[in-house]
Design an enzyme around this catalytic site. Structure first.
Site, PDB file in Angstrom:
ATOM      1  N   CYS A  24      68.720  45.955  73.672  1.00  0.00           N
ATOM      2  CA  CYS A  24      68.285  46.331  72.324  1.00  0.00           C
ATOM      3  C   CYS A  24      69.136  47.470  71.776  1.00  0.00           C
ATOM      4  CB  CYS A  24      66.808  46.727  72.332  1.00  0.00           C
ATOM      5  SG  CYS A  24      66.427  48.152  73.369  1.00  0.00           S
ATOM      6  N   GLU A  73      57.469  45.495  86.534  1.00  0.00           N
ATOM      7  CA  GLU A  73      57.093  46.108  85.250  1.00  0.00           C
ATOM      8  C   GLU A  73      56.232  47.326  85.556  1.00  0.00           C
ATOM      9  OE1 GLU A  73      56.360  47.446  81.736  1.00  0.00           O
ATOM     10  OE2 GLU A  73      57.716  45.720  81.919  1.00  0.00           O
ATOM     11  N   GLU A  82      69.911  42.829  68.723  1.00  0.00           N
ATOM     12  CA  GLU A  82      69.731  42.564  70.146  1.00  0.00           C
ATOM     13  C   GLU A  82      70.929  41.745  70.627  1.00  0.00           C
ATOM     14  OE1 GLU A  82      66.656  42.701  72.262  1.00  0.00           O
ATOM     15  OE2 GLU A  82      65.566  43.961  70.845  1.00  0.00           O
TER      16      GLU A  82
END
Length: 362
Positions: free
Chosen positions: A320, A235, A354
């Protein structure tokens, strides 16, 4: 944030249309019957931001119709937000309206709540925040039993906490997540829980080790660790990485390492094309990564990451943006086939959807 047209009596039909559209659009990839996960029809959004409109002595929330950012629509009711927000937001504004120190040049209020009932409010100003503001905002904290953060240019004031603690029950186990103000969290908590359950189900027999790109605060990573010998995740957001580390500890997860680096860099590390001290001691060469999970931003996966993910036997792709998902699958399905396909209605009454795709190597 745009104003959705909430029509609970039409929700089922609207969702069916979305699912049919996805089934037709992705037919070229020969998916099985699409799995559909519905949202609550009202009070589904745990995270919301509202502009605050000053009109003489009046003060009220406004939103905008989709595609129109010039004509504000006054908001005196809001059925989309979760009840912890709904039960506070309008009375909160009534208190602020009559308090100059809280009202002056306030232009936005953000809310972050949880399924477990916590609420954090952020007040955003076009002016410096001073001591008078800090004194007056204590009234809000005590009256509504909430945490409050103040934001102005280059300044953030945290009175006690700038986060909420979510407690989410999944398959008989309760997970605790620290969710920090102004960082990404899934807005629809009930649908998020369905997404995690689905990911757990599709990877139940995958075995081996898991690598995850774009792991955020560990939303998927932490529950999925039970399905694998070892998990390594990446991340880029410093705030999310710190929250993920705390979430790993609070949930007693012992087989998970999270690295703060771009997904592209971890891709190069795993390909043996890059060395970095960030992976020192992790013994990545000993890992047998059978599965990769990607949850990219709307832009989808870059070419280098696509090349990397297609090296794994199993791919869990959370998307998404169906448009970039389609584009990425055109490449991925040269080496992999779609085994499971799900749609998650995170944003009911809008065109957004999604998707979750589970693929295995041909």
């Amino acid at each position: 944030m745009a104003l959705p047209d909430i029509r609970p009596d039409q929700y089922d039909a609207l969702l069916s249309e979305k699912v049919a559209d996805i089934q037709a659009r992705f037919a070229a990839f020969e998916p099985p019957q699409i799995e559909s996960f519905a949202s609550p029809k009202k009070h589904y959004r745990l995270r919301a931001e509202f502009r605050v409109w000053h009109d003489g002595d009046d003060l009220y929330y406004v939103m905008f119709e989709p595609g129109d950012n010039r004509n504000p629509v006054r908001l005196d009711e809001c059925e989309m937000v979760a009840l912890p927000i709904r039960n506070v937001m309008f009375e909160l504004l009534d208190v602020i309206r009559d308090n100059r120190d809280l009202r002056f040049k306030l232009f936005q209020i953000d809310f972050l709540s949880t399924l477990s009932g916590e609420l954090l409010v952020s007040l955003l100003y076009h002016r410096p925040i001073d001591e008078a503001w800090e004194e007056q905002v204590q009234l809000l904290r005590s009256r509504f039993n909430i945490d409050v953060v103040g934001r102005s240019r280059k300044k953030k004031v945290v009175l006690e906490r700038d986060f909420v603690m979510e407690k989410m029950e999944i398959n008989g186990r309760t997970y605790t997540y620290k969710q920090v103000e102004n960082s990404f969290t899934q807005p629809n908590g009930e649908v998020c829980r369905d997404m995690i359950r689905w990911a757990l189900d599709v990877t139940r027999d995958a075995g081996g080790d898991l690598v995850e790109f774009y792991c955020g605060n560990g939303n998927f990573t932490i529950p999925l660790a039970q399905n694998f010998r070892r998990v390594v995740a990446t991340e880029i957001s410093k705030t999310s990485v710190r929250a993920a580390q705390e979430n790993i500890e609070s949930n007693n997860i012992e087989n998970l390492d999270i690295l703060r680096m771009p997904s592209e860099d971890l891709t190069l590390v795993l390909q043996g094309k890059k060395e970095t001290r960030k992976v020192a001691g992790l013994e990545l060469d000993s890992c047998k990564f059978s599965t990769v999970l990607v949850d990219p931003p709307r832009a989808g996966l870059d070419d280098g990451t696509i090349e990397q993910v297609t090296e794994y036997d199993n791919i869990v792709y959370i998307s998404c943006n169906p448009d970039t998902l389609y584009s990425n699958l055109e490449t991925i399905c040269r080496t992999h086939k779609v085994e499971r396909f799900a749609v998650f209605d995170q944003f009911p009454y809008t065109h957004h959807l999604e998707c979750g795709v589970y693929l295995t190597k041909r």
